[in-house]
Design an enzyme around this catalytic site. Structure first.
Site, PDB file in Angstrom:
ATOM      1  N   LYS A  94      36.807  57.729  40.705  1.00  0.00           N
ATOM      2  CA  LYS A  94      38.150  57.752  41.297  1.00  0.00           C
ATOM      3  C   LYS A  94      39.101  56.826  40.538  1.00  0.00           C
ATOM      4  O   LYS A  94      40.227  57.212  40.218  1.00  0.00           O
ATOM      5  CB  LYS A  94      38.072  57.347  42.777  1.00  0.00           C
ATOM      6  CG  LYS A  94      37.262  58.325  43.635  1.00  0.00           C
ATOM      7  CD  LYS A  94      37.313  57.977  45.107  1.00  0.00           C
ATOM      8  CE  LYS A  94      36.561  56.701  45.415  1.00  0.00           C
ATOM      9  NZ  LYS A  94      35.107  56.825  45.169  1.00  0.00           N
ATOM     10  N   THR A  95      38.658  55.621  40.244  1.00  0.00           N
ATOM     11  CA  THR A  95      39.505  54.686  39.495  1.00  0.00           C
ATOM     12  C   THR A  95      39.759  55.194  38.083  1.00  0.00           C
ATOM     13  O   THR A  95      40.880  55.100  37.568  1.00  0.00           O
ATOM     14  CB  THR A  95      38.852  53.294  39.451  1.00  0.00           C
ATOM     15  OG1 THR A  95      38.662  52.816  40.790  1.00  0.00           O
ATOM     16  CG2 THR A  95      39.735  52.315  38.694  1.00  0.00           C
ATOM     17  N   ASP A  98      43.127  51.080  45.677  1.00  0.00           N
ATOM     18  CA  ASP A  98      41.720  51.352  45.930  1.00  0.00           C
ATOM     19  C   ASP A  98      41.393  50.972  47.380  1.00  0.00           C
ATOM     20  O   ASP A  98      42.039  50.084  47.949  1.00  0.00           O
ATOM     21  CB  ASP A  98      40.859  50.545  44.961  1.00  0.00           C
ATOM     22  CG  ASP A  98      39.440  51.092  44.852  1.00  0.00           C
ATOM     23  OD1 ASP A  98      39.171  52.166  45.426  1.00  0.00           O
ATOM     24  OD2 ASP A  98      38.599  50.439  44.201  1.00  0.00           O
ATOM     25  N   THR A 137      36.573  55.920  50.167  1.00  0.00           N
ATOM     26  CA  THR A 137      35.223  56.421  50.404  1.00  0.00           C
ATOM     27  C   THR A 137      35.071  56.922  51.836  1.00  0.00           C
ATOM     28  O   THR A 137      34.040  57.497  52.171  1.00  0.00           O
ATOM     29  CB  THR A 137      34.184  55.319  50.146  1.00  0.00           C
ATOM     30  OG1 THR A 137      34.486  54.180  50.970  1.00  0.00           O
ATOM     31  CG2 THR A 137      34.213  54.881  48.688  1.00  0.00           C
ATOM     32  N   ARG A 139      28.155  55.825  37.663  1.00  0.00           N
ATOM     33  CA  ARG A 139      28.026  54.366  37.608  1.00  0.00           C
ATOM     34  C   ARG A 139      26.559  53.947  37.614  1.00  0.00           C
ATOM     35  O   ARG A 139      26.156  53.030  36.895  1.00  0.00           O
ATOM     36  CB  ARG A 139      28.778  53.725  38.778  1.00  0.00           C
ATOM     37  CG  ARG A 139      28.797  52.193  38.742  1.00  0.00           C
ATOM     38  CD  ARG A 139      29.607  51.637  39.896  1.00  0.00           C
ATOM     39  NE  ARG A 139      30.997  52.010  39.785  1.00  0.00           N
ATOM     40  CZ  ARG A 139      31.851  52.010  40.810  1.00  0.00           C
ATOM     41  NH1 ARG A 139      31.430  51.677  42.016  1.00  0.00           N
ATOM     42  NH2 ARG A 139      33.117  52.344  40.631  1.00  0.00           N
TER      43      ARG A 139
END
Length: 341
Positions: A68-69, A113, A162, A221
């Site tokens: 997302k980032t 975020d 999230t 990640r």
């Protein structure tokens, strides 16, 4: 209680993720996976650039570690506009929001975020800014208070969350583009692993990349984090090449099995299966049995176990599925077997 240090398999950020920033793709064409979302963004970016307008506000939802980032940064890069980043917990007062918004340049990308952690008052502050590019500010107190309206340049708010359900409907509806990121396939993760290996100058074979990708829980990640640990193992105990054998040996040393479960995941499963005959068992009882906090089990461990169909939530507590018994190599209790029919 046990130590709650970040695990190698957790998708949440840890200190080591400073290095992950160098592994982030910089352009949309380099971003792997999320095909539909990438195409939608490509069209929207090209159209807004042609008109010279700010991109519509964008909401990115999905589990942590899916990009997302990275996508927010890519949008700013593709639009060739400034990127301003903050997080929901860092915004405590209306003045904090005003400070960010009033300093934005035209068409800037303002990324928040964990936007679901904004207070209701701060959400309401964003409404006029998102719709009318105006920011009402109350000056003074009591009878002498007055409202001053700041004119804001057109900008794009990108929110990442999230937990979409925690966003209020008025805020969620103000995002013109809403997307949910899905877990990645093994093939997509293998491409990401090979790309990261190239950036980190790691000699990796295709079978080694697939072995890492298969145990990465569908999360880039986690894949990058496993790649670094496998690299260490290959350099110390192998010839420096990440082959399938090196990857499997390293992941076994890390106690990560073929389904991406680590020791703590398996301990939760074995506790439900062996100590409580498959459950159901209450969350508080399970937490005491494995020596973890309830919130940690619910937020960190459970989501992946539920996604994999290894446990289920019932009104009476958590219960193991037949797949959990099969994964642990345990015989299915007759009581559980009867409940299936």
């Amino acid at each position: 209680m046990t130590d709650t240090a970040p695990r190698i398999q957790t998708p949440y950020l840890v200190e080591e993720d400073e290095l992950d920033r160098s592994l982030r793709p910089r352009r949309l064409e380099a971003f792997v996976g999320q095909q539909t979302l990438r195409e939608q963004l490509a069209v929207a970016i090209e159209a807004s650039s042609a008109r010279g307008e700010a991109l519509d506000h964008l909401l990115l939802a999905g589990p942590p570690g899916l990009g997302k980032t990275s996508l927010a940064q890519i949008v700013a890069a593709e639009l060739d506009v400034p990127f301003v980043q903050t997080a929901g917990p860092a915004l405590e007062r209306k003045g904090d929001v005003a400070a960010f918004l009033s300093a934005l340049e035209p068409r800037s990308v303002f990324f928040i975020d964990e936007i679901h952690r904004l207070t209701r008052a701060l959400e309401e502050t964003l409404y006029p800014a998102m719709e009318d590019h105006r920011l009402p500010i109350t000056v003074g107190q009591g009878a002498g208070a007055r409202v001053v309206t700041l004119e804001l340049p057109p900008f794009t708010l990108i929110g990442a969350t999230t937990r979409t359900g925690l966003l209020t409907t008025p805020l969620r509806d103000r995002f013109g583009i809403q997307s949910h990121l899905e877990p990645y396939s093994v093939e997509e993760l293998a491409i990401i692993v090979r790309r990261s290996a190239g950036i980190l100058a790691i000699d990796i074979e295709d079978d080694g990349a697939i072995a890492i990708a298969a145990r990465s829980r569908g999360t880039p990640r986690v894949a990058n984090r496993l790649l670094k640990r496998v690299r260490d193992f290959a350099e110390v105990r192998m010839e420096g090449v990440v082959s399938a054998g090196a990857a499997q040996a390293a992941l076994e040393l890390l106690e990560v099995d073929e389904r991406g479960l680590d020791r703590l995941d398996r301990e939760i499963l074995s506790t439900i299966c062996a100590k409580f005959a498959g459950g159901p068992v209450g969350l508080s009882t399970l937490a005491v049995a494995v020596g973890e906090e309830q919130d940690t089990i619910e937020d960190v461990y459970e989501p992946y176990l539920l996604k994999e169909g290894l446990i289920k939530r019932t009104p009476r507590g958590r219960a193991a599925t037949p797949a959990a018994f099969a994964h642990l190599g345990l015989e299915l209790p007759q009581a559980v077997e009867r409940s299936l029919f």
